[in-house]
Design an enzyme around this catalytic site. Structure first.
Site, PDB file in Angstrom:
ATOM      1  CG  HIS A   1      -7.325  -3.383  -2.001  1.00  0.00           C
ATOM      2  ND1 HIS A   1      -6.629  -2.181  -1.227  1.00  0.00           N
ATOM      3  CD2 HIS A   1      -6.650  -4.424  -1.536  1.00  0.00           C
ATOM      4  CE1 HIS A   1      -5.740  -2.719  -0.619  1.00  0.00           C
ATOM      5  NE2 HIS A   1      -5.837  -4.085  -0.534  1.00  0.00           N
TER       6      HIS A   1
ATOM      7  CG  ASP B   1      -3.010  -5.398  -3.020  1.00  0.00           C
ATOM      8  OD1 ASP B   1      -2.650  -4.232  -2.245  1.00  0.00           O
ATOM      9  OD2 ASP B   1      -3.886  -6.187  -2.501  1.00  0.00           O
TER      10      ASP B   1
ATOM     11  CG  HIS C   1       0.618  -9.780  -2.346  1.00  0.00           C
ATOM     12  ND1 HIS C   1       0.285  -8.526  -2.815  1.00  0.00           N
ATOM     13  CD2 HIS C   1      -0.280  -9.884  -1.531  1.00  0.00           C
ATOM     14  CE1 HIS C   1      -0.369  -7.727  -2.116  1.00  0.00           C
ATOM     15  NE2 HIS C   1      -0.986  -8.816  -1.277  1.00  0.00           N
TER      16      HIS C   1
ATOM     17  CG  HIS D   1      -1.873  -1.030   1.210  1.00  0.00           C
ATOM     18  ND1 HIS D   1      -2.547  -1.465   2.447  1.00  0.00           N
ATOM     19  CD2 HIS D   1      -1.868  -2.245   0.360  1.00  0.00           C
ATOM     20  CE1 HIS D   1      -3.341  -2.467   2.241  1.00  0.00           C
ATOM     21  NE2 HIS D   1      -3.011  -3.100   1.028  1.00  0.00           N
TER      22      HIS D   1
END
Length: 318
Positions: free
Chosen positions: A254, A258, A281, A97
Site C-alpha cells: 500500500h 500511495d 505523502h 488512491h
C-alpha cells in the site's frame, strides 16, 4: 515548474513508433464515503482531450473557481493524505488512491467531478478505481504520450526517512517500511511498474491504521469514515479484519500504491527508479518539488514503442 503547456507539441508529428495519450472512452460514476470526513461522496470520471492532464472539478462549489489541477505544485496538505487546492482555497483530499489507479491504467487526461472535498475511500485500495476505468474503457488520442525522464539522482530526506529518484529505463519502486508494530514490522518491496504489474501486485493493497490511534484521529476530525470495510486495522499483534490480509506484505504494497499516486502529480509518467525509506505523502511531494527545481535533473521525452517493449521485457520484481 512543469506545466501541461510544456507537453504541447505538433500533433501531426506523432511518430508511428510513438505511444499516444489515453483518456476514458465514456464517463462513469461512483459513490462512496470519505475516509476522513465520513460524508457520502458522488464522483464521476469523464474523458478529457489531449494535453488536458488530470483535473478535479468541485461540483458543490459556487462563487469560487471549482477547478483544481492534479499537480505536485497544487498540493496544500500531506498530513494523513494528499490534498490539492487552487488559488480560491477550494480543495480535494485523499486523491492518492485514484491517482495511482489513473497512473496504473495509463490514463493521461481526465476530468474528475466530485461533490465534496474528499475522494471516496471505497475499499481503501485502488482496485475499485481500476475497475471503474476498465468499465469505462480507454481511447487513444492524437497526441504523443510524454514522460519525465530522470537525468540525474534527486534525493530528499535522509537515511532514516527519505526518497531518491534516479535514472532508469523504466519506472520502478523500491520501498522499505519499518514500524514498531509486530504485525506491520519491517518490510521491503522492489517492483517494476510495467506490463500490468500495478493491477496485479499493487492495486488491491488497502490503507492501514492502528486501533490505538483511532480515538485521537477522530478527536481531530479525521478518520470519521474509517471502518473495517475500508481500512486494515491493527490492534497490538493482530489484524482485526475478519478476512485478514490480501497479501502477506500488504502494508508495504500500500505504501508503494500511495507513492505511485503521489508521483503521478508530476503531470506525466516518470522514467526512473524510486528508492524510498519510510517515505510518506510529504516526502513524495517534496521530491517532485526538488526535481522540478533543477532543470538539469530531468527531461520531457516522448514515449516510444521501443521503450515500452524494453520495459515489458523486464521482470516484474527484482
Amino acid at each position: 515548474m512543469v506545466s501541461r503547456t510544456q507537453f504541447h507539441g505538433d500533433r501531426a508529428g506523432v511518430r508511428k513508433n510513438g505511444l499516444r495519450q489515453k483518456t476514458l472512452k465514456r464517463a462513469i460514476p461512483c459513490r462512496g464515503v470519505g475516509l476522513h470526513s465520513g460524508a457520502v461522496v458522488e464522483m464521476t470520471l469523464h474523458p478529457a482531450g489531449a494535453d488536458a492532464g488530470i483535473r478535479f472539478r468541485r461540483t458543490d462549489v459556487t462563487g469560487r473557481d471549482p477547478w483544481i489541477a492534479a499537480r505536485y505544485d497544487r498540493v496544500v496538505d500531506t498530513r494523513l493524505c494528499t490534498v490539492i487546492g487552487n488559488d480560491d482555497g477550494v480543495t480535494v483530499g485523499t486523491i492518492e488512491h485514484l491517482m495511482a489507479a489513473l497512473a496504473g491504467c495509463e490514463i493521461d487526461n481526465a476530468v474528475v467531478d466530485i461533490d465534496a472535498a474528499e475522494v471516496p475511500v471505497m475499499d481503501g485500495s485502488s482496485e475499485p478505481f481500476v475497475f471503474l476505468i476498465e468499465c469505462a474503457g480507454t481511447v487513444e488520442l492524437d497526441a504523443p504520450r510524454r514522460a519525465i525522464e530522470i537525468r540525474r539522482p534527486v534525493t530528499v530526506g535522509d537515511a532514516r526517512r527519505g526518497l531518491t529518484l534516479a535514472p532508469a529505463e523504466a519506472f520502478s519502486v523500491d520501498f522499505e517500511i519499518d514500524f514498531p508494530s509486530p504485525v506491520v514490522a519491517h518490510s521491503t518491496l522492489d517492483v517494476r511498474l510495467v506490463n500490468g504489474t500495478f493491477k496485479r501486485e499493487i492495486a488491491k493493497a488497502r490503507t492501514f491504521g492502528f486501533l490505538e490511534d483511532a480515538e485521537r484521529l477522530r478527536a481531530m476530525g479525521l478518520a470519521l469514515g474509517g471502518s473495517l470495510e475500508n481500512t486494515v486495522v491493527v490492534d497490538g499483534d493482530r489484524v482485526l479484519n475478519e478476512e485478514g490480509l490480501r497479501f502477506d506484505d500488504e502494508f508495504v504494497r500500500h505504501k508503494v500504491l500511495d507513492c505511485v499516486g503521489d508521483l503521478y502529480l508530476a503531470g506525466a509518467p516518470i522514467l526512473g527508479r524510486v528508492t524510498a525509506t519510510r517515505s510518506g505523502h510529504h516526502t513524495n511531494n517534496e521530491v517532485l518539488r526538488a526535481l522540478f527545481a533543477d532543470p538539469t535533473a530531468y527531461a520531457i521525452v516522448e514515449m516510444t514503442d521501443t521503450a515500452q517493449a524494453y520495459a515489458e521485457a523486464l521482470p516484474a520484481t527484482a
